[in-house]
Design a protein around this motif. Structure first.
Motif, short mmCIF file in Angstrom:
data_model
loop_
_atom_site.label_atom_id
_atom_site.label_comp_id
_atom_site.label_asym_id
_atom_site.label_seq_id
_atom_site.Cartn_x
_atom_site.Cartn_y
_atom_site.Cartn_z
N TYR A 1 -1.72 43.43 -66.83
CA TYR A 1 -0.93 42.19 -66.93
C TYR A 1 0.55 42.50 -66.76
N ARG A 2 1.01 43.54 -67.40
CA ARG A 2 2.40 43.94 -67.24
C ARG A 2 2.68 44.27 -65.77
N ARG B 1 2.97 41.02 -63.77
CA ARG B 1 4.24 40.32 -64.02
C ARG B 1 5.39 41.01 -63.29
N ASP C 1 8.86 39.21 -62.14
CA ASP C 1 9.12 38.54 -63.41
C ASP C 1 9.85 39.52 -64.32
N THR D 1 10.94 38.81 -67.42
CA THR D 1 10.83 38.45 -68.83
C THR D 1 10.35 39.66 -69.62
N LEU E 1 8.39 41.84 -72.10
CA LEU E 1 7.05 41.67 -72.67
C LEU E 1 6.92 42.48 -73.95
N SER E 2 6.21 41.93 -74.90
CA SER E 2 6.05 42.60 -76.19
C SER E 2 5.04 43.73 -76.09
N ALA F 1 8.73 46.34 -71.12
CA ALA F 1 7.56 46.10 -71.96
C ALA F 1 7.69 46.98 -73.19
#
Length: 174
Positions: free
Chosen positions: A79-80, A83, A88, A90, A92-93, A143
């Motif tokens: 998923y990372r 993105r 992207d 943003t 990520l946690s 991330a």
């Protein structure tokens, strides 16, 4: 046709991932990921039913939970990669695998079912990576409060599986 994925430079990931990335042998990463899928599934098919829930120590995961953890971590890393490949930025946690595994129901499921789930996750990862254009692998994002590139995430996926496959062999006898 997919493009070979170059090994990431040490500047493309946090030092904690070096141990995983270092476990990935030289060669085509997509081939390695495909081979891992077949090898892990074949090894798990030989695990007797009475050993599926084996723990080598108190508070250690069962064989089935280890496979579930590999699948969960791969979902997060892929998923990372998705993105960041899509530009992207943003942040990520992170995720806490020590909390996730007990919260999953992997320990109450049949190993064959969890292996089938891992197979689906790995096939999705392979489809994602095969579909990326070469320049996407150099893209990066943040991330877990650290910069990481798409190619470092791809190598982390392979190295993380190798790490746990080794533990399964050495500590679980499977």
């Amino acid at each position: 046709m997919s493009t070979p994925i170059p090994r990431p430079a040490e500047s493309e990931y946090k030092p904690a991932y070096a141990a995983y990335i270092g476990k990935v042998p030289e060669g085509d990463l997509l081939t390695i990921l495909s081979q891992q899928l077949d090898e892990l599934a074949a090894r798990m098919a030989k695990v007797p039913a009475d050993k599926e829930q084996y723990r080598y120590g108190p508070d250690k995961w069962t064989v089935t939970e280890v496979i579930g953890h590999i699948a969960d971590a791969e979902r997060v890393f892929a998923y990372r990669a998705l993105r960041f490949a899509r530009k992207d930025q943003t942040p990520l946690s992170g995720f806490d695998e020590t909390a996730w595994t007990p919260a999953s129901n992997y320990g109450r499921r049949r190993l064959a079912d969890v292996v089938a789930e891992f197979r689906a996750v790995r096939q999705a990862t392979l489809a994602l990576l095969k579909g990326l254009e070469p320049e996407a692998f150099a893209r990066s994002g943040t991330a877990n409060n650290s910069a990481v590139s798409v190619r470092a995430l791809a190598y982390t996926i392979a190295g993380h599986e190798r790490h746990h496959a080794q533990i399964l062999k050495e500590r679980y006898g499977v």
